[in-house]
Design an enzyme around this catalytic site. Structure first.
Site, PDB file in Angstrom:
ATOM      1  N   PHE A  11       0.822  -1.195   0.000  1.00 44.93           N
ATOM      2  CA  PHE A  11       0.000   0.000   0.000  1.00 44.93           C
ATOM      3  C   PHE A  11       0.866   1.259   0.000  1.00 44.93           C
ATOM      4  O   PHE A  11       1.820   1.363   0.783  1.00 44.93           O
ATOM      5  CB  PHE A  11      -0.873   0.064   1.265  1.00 44.93           C
ATOM      6  CG  PHE A  11      -2.060  -0.848   1.266  1.00 44.93           C
ATOM      7  CD1 PHE A  11      -3.291  -0.412   0.814  1.00 44.93           C
ATOM      8  CD2 PHE A  11      -1.953  -2.140   1.756  1.00 44.93           C
ATOM      9  CE1 PHE A  11      -4.400  -1.246   0.835  1.00 44.93           C
ATOM     10  CE2 PHE A  11      -3.057  -2.983   1.786  1.00 44.93           C
ATOM     11  CZ  PHE A  11      -4.278  -2.532   1.327  1.00 44.93           C
ATOM     12  N   ASP A  12       0.491   2.220  -0.822  1.00 40.37           N
ATOM     13  CA  ASP A  12       0.985   3.581  -0.649  1.00 40.37           C
ATOM     14  C   ASP A  12       0.349   4.117   0.631  1.00 40.37           C
ATOM     15  O   ASP A  12      -0.658   3.582   1.107  1.00 40.37           O
ATOM     16  CB  ASP A  12       0.563   4.408  -1.868  1.00 40.37           C
ATOM     17  CG  ASP A  12       0.933   5.870  -1.735  1.00 40.37           C
ATOM     18  OD1 ASP A  12       2.061   6.163  -1.306  1.00 40.37           O
ATOM     19  OD2 ASP A  12       0.082   6.723  -2.062  1.00 40.37           O
ATOM     20  N   LEU A  13       0.905   5.185   1.187  1.00 40.50           N
ATOM     21  CA  LEU A  13       0.344   5.758   2.414  1.00 40.50           C
ATOM     22  C   LEU A  13      -0.536   6.972   2.108  1.00 40.50           C
ATOM     23  O   LEU A  13      -1.760   6.917   2.255  1.00 40.50           O
ATOM     24  CB  LEU A  13       1.472   6.142   3.374  1.00 40.50           C
ATOM     25  CG  LEU A  13       1.058   6.813   4.684  1.00 40.50           C
ATOM     26  CD1 LEU A  13       0.086   5.950   5.487  1.00 40.50           C
ATOM     27  CD2 LEU A  13       2.294   7.155   5.517  1.00 40.50           C
ATOM     28  N   ASP A  14       0.076   8.070   1.675  1.00 38.24           N
ATOM     29  CA  ASP A  14      -0.665   9.310   1.440  1.00 38.24           C
ATOM     30  C   ASP A  14      -1.624   9.173   0.258  1.00 38.24           C
ATOM     31  O   ASP A  14      -1.209   8.839  -0.854  1.00 38.24           O
ATOM     32  CB  ASP A  14       0.304  10.465   1.155  1.00 38.24           C
ATOM     33  CG  ASP A  14       1.179  10.796   2.350  1.00 38.24           C
ATOM     34  OD1 ASP A  14       0.764  10.492   3.479  1.00 38.24           O
ATOM     35  OD2 ASP A  14       2.274  11.355   2.154  1.00 38.24           O
TER      36      ASP A  14
END
Length: 221
Positions: A11-14
């Site tokens: 997963f990407d965060l932002d």
């Protein structure tokens, strides 16, 4: 329909797990102010959400390499104490993470944000326990490209490319996934436009968190 072969989900965060708009744009405004650039409309700074900061300072404001790095340091002055917490978890994300773990999948965070900041955010919002590994950039700016970050996760955790998928809301996530030989899922609810994301030809496209949840929930595990 999502295939069960994805045992490892990055997963990407932002813009994917959390909505960091307030904290990031205010930190960027602070940094620009140190360079005599006044921005009143924070929406003008949403382009900073996702890509490496140095890259966006250079592209949007024509900063030199030295100026861009100075701006990053000014950004961190605000972000490390205040901007980190001007953030919120997207509604439904915890349900997605709970479901994926119940299906026996391993979860990871692959973000261009410095790892120390990413870890603090995940801990603050009680998300840390979901993830096997959190990989971000270094504070000195190294390993900031999404391709490098994804590859580091794959190599460190010895993940076969056929078993992994990257979920993110910007083209950098999807291009990074392709460069590393894994599939991708576009998070259309984040900060990348539909045009930006579809141009990268993601394996899957989710307009909402709910749509993502329904797709993963369609399996009887």
């Amino acid at each position: 329909m999502i295939e069960l072969k994805y045992n490892h989900i990055l997963f990407d965060l932002d813009g994917t797990l959390t909505d960091p708009r307030e904290g990031i744009t205010k930190a960027v405004r602070h940094a620009l102010g140190q360079h005599g650039i006044i921005v009143n409309d924070l929406s003008e700074l949403e382009c900073f959400i996702g890509p490496p900061l140095q890259e966006t300072f250079t592209e949007k404001y024509r900063f030199s390499e030295a100026e861009a790095w100075e701006a990053v340091l000014s950004y961190r002055e605000y972000f490390k104490d205040t901007g980190l917490y001007e953030n919120e978890v997207y509604v439904g994300i915890r349900d997605v993470l709970d479901l994926l773990l119940s299906q026996g999948r391993q979860l990871y965070v692959a973000t261009s944000k410095p790892a120390v900041f990413a870890e603090t955010i995940l801990e603050h919002f009680q998300l840390s326990a979901y993830f096997t590994m959190v990989c971000g950039s270094e504070l000195d700016g190294t390993r900031s490209a999404k391709t490098e970050i994804i590859q580091h996760v794959l190599d460190t955790c010895r993940i076969q490319t056929s078993e992994a998928v990257m979920i993110g809301d910007r083209m950098h996530d999807l291009i990074g996934a392709r460069n590393c030989g894994i599939h991708s899922m576009a998070a259309g609810y984040g900060y990348g436009s539909e045009e930006e994301l579809t141009a990268c030809q993601p394996t899957y496209f989710f307009k909402t968190v709910e749509e993502m949840l329904r797709s993963f929930a369609s399996f009887a595990v």
